[in-house]
Design a protein around this motif. Sequence first.
Motif, PDB file in Angstrom:
ATOM      1  N   GLY A   1       0.827  -1.210   0.000  1.00  0.00           N
ATOM      2  CA  GLY A   1       0.000   0.000   0.000  1.00  0.00           C
ATOM      3  C   GLY A   1       0.854   1.249   0.000  1.00  0.00           C
ATOM      4  N   ILE A   2       1.730   1.363   1.005  1.00  0.00           N
ATOM      5  CA  ILE A   2       2.649   2.508   1.064  1.00  0.00           C
ATOM      6  C   ILE A   2       3.618   2.460  -0.113  1.00  0.00           C
ATOM      7  CG2 ILE A   2       4.420   3.672   2.409  1.00  0.00           C
ATOM      8  CD1 ILE A   2       1.697   3.930   3.620  1.00  0.00           C
ATOM      9  N   LYS A   3       4.068   1.234  -0.453  1.00  0.00           N
ATOM     10  CA  LYS A   3       4.984   1.079  -1.580  1.00  0.00           C
ATOM     11  C   LYS A   3       4.329   1.571  -2.870  1.00  0.00           C
ATOM     12  CE  LYS A   3       5.886  -3.125  -2.831  1.00  0.00           C
ATOM     13  NZ  LYS A   3       6.443  -4.477  -2.730  1.00  0.00           N
ATOM     14  N   GLY A   4       3.056   1.262  -3.038  1.00  0.00           N
ATOM     15  CA  GLY A   4       2.343   1.724  -4.223  1.00  0.00           C
ATOM     16  C   GLY A   4       2.230   3.241  -4.270  1.00  0.00           C
ATOM     17  N   LEU A   5       2.010   3.855  -3.091  1.00  0.00           N
ATOM     18  CA  LEU A   5       1.881   5.306  -3.028  1.00  0.00           C
ATOM     19  C   LEU A   5       3.215   5.985  -3.323  1.00  0.00           C
ATOM     20  CD1 LEU A   5      -0.178   7.553  -2.412  1.00  0.00           C
ATOM     21  CD2 LEU A   5       0.591   7.491  -0.041  1.00  0.00           C
ATOM     22  N   VAL A   6       4.303   5.470  -2.738  1.00  0.00           N
ATOM     23  CA  VAL A   6       5.623   6.053  -2.973  1.00  0.00           C
ATOM     24  C   VAL A   6       6.056   5.828  -4.420  1.00  0.00           C
ATOM     25  CG1 VAL A   6       8.067   5.932  -2.349  1.00  0.00           C
ATOM     26  CG2 VAL A   6       6.313   5.858  -0.572  1.00  0.00           C
TER      27      VAL A   6
END
Length: 520
Positions: A327-332
């Motif tokens: 999730g965070i990886k996708g956002l970054v």
Amino acid sequence: MKLDMLDSGVFIAYVLGLLILALWISREDKQEGKNTEDYFLASKALPWWAIGASLIASNISAEQIIGMSGSGYAIGLAIASYEWMAAITLLIVGKYMLPIFLKNKIFTMPQYLEQRFDSKVKTTLALFWLAVYVFVNLTAVLWLGGLAIETVAGVDWMFGMIFLAVFSVAYSLYGGLKAVAYTDILQVVLLVFGGLFLVYLALDAVSAGEGVLAGFGILTSELPSHFDMILSDDNEHYMSLPGISVLIGGMWIMNFSYWGFNQYIIQRALAAKNIKEAQKGIAFAAYLKLLMPIIVVLPGIAAVMLHPELNTPDQAYPSMMALMPSGIKGLVFAALVAAIVSSLASMTNSISTIFTMDIYSKMKPGKSQRHYVHVGRIATLISLGIALIVAEPLLGKFDQAFQYIQEFTGFFTPGIVVIFVMGMFWSKATSAGALSAGVGSAVFSLALKFLWPELPFMDRVGLVFLLCLGLCIVVSLASKSKSSNASVSLDEVSFATDKNFNIATLGVIIILTALYAAWW
């Protein structure tokens, strides 16, 4: 490493949201039709926070995030000098150069050269910049962006490059600089916070869960050579960053050329409401530049310990993103892609501005404003098409693309800086002197590269600058200017800055002094 379903969903949502925001911003002006000032200079109404954020978003792209992190992997913290010295350069540009440009009400850097010298100087530099933007800057951003997408998402690099090109066209083609500048704010926020989060995860991983400070301590003790800000002459990377020259030599020339006379950077400040707003934006950008090495260089250094087996240094940052939770990886990753696309949009907007205003409008004068905007959009599409074709042949063989960009542009930047500095601050500089400096820059650089190959390129840049400066003075004094030009007069230009700008400048100087004192 590949994105999971949640990451992919977050990425798609971010891309769609950014497109909707950009098209909404564009639609406001589109109702009545854009003129050239609306499209190329955002109606000259950008506030300081948009200027500062857009300056950084345009600068921090694939060649910075991927390339500088790769150089951090290979060289270490010394590469941060490009960022930290840029902070003080920005403030000098804001105080002494920007007031001259705004006083002359210019759209482009070549336009100022025409006002100051003549059409020969303007056309020569306009064609040069178009070539560099297409064959160096656009290609580097597309190539490194494609590699990042391949590493993180598992998509072939060619499809990644095509996606980046299409994405940039989709959100910037109609909105112009305004759409780019305002969407940059969102991207900078995500880049900064996403980057700091990745640094936290990287340092925590280095310390095996013992925390950030412990991780940083391990890096400094296990990799002491990676924390030398000033490299000694026995360092294997001395040719790239030659010791004290990063503080007193050619890096100043590289920075002034990039931050002061580079169209796709300075165009944001030219679009400011007024000089005070532009200077506040530049001060804001200077502080963001101080932060950037933490975000882009530290992960590269941490990758030396976490991923010592990388095939090329430029794989460091994408590999480190595997530390990100789902999730965070996708956002970054979305923020990284958006930053790449922002730089592409900024470069193509500047390419279209220079081509339309400095070349096409002179060949086809008297056309409507909407016609010139339409031509600018066509120039955007053509430039991206060319860059897609030549990106892999030009950059595929380089391990550190950031260093390639610096050395290539270093052939020409000394002459460019001489032309502008002498044009702005020496009334006796002539067109012949300016052209001699421009041509001399390439000739001197090539001669020194082959005749004195052991000379570091940054020292070569400084030496060529001095040679071009002398050549410009001699040729200018030997030739006579046809007429006096009001654009060189500084009588109506105020270099006074307000209290807040002065305090911001002092703060940058104190921080830089502390950083270099700590990591000398």
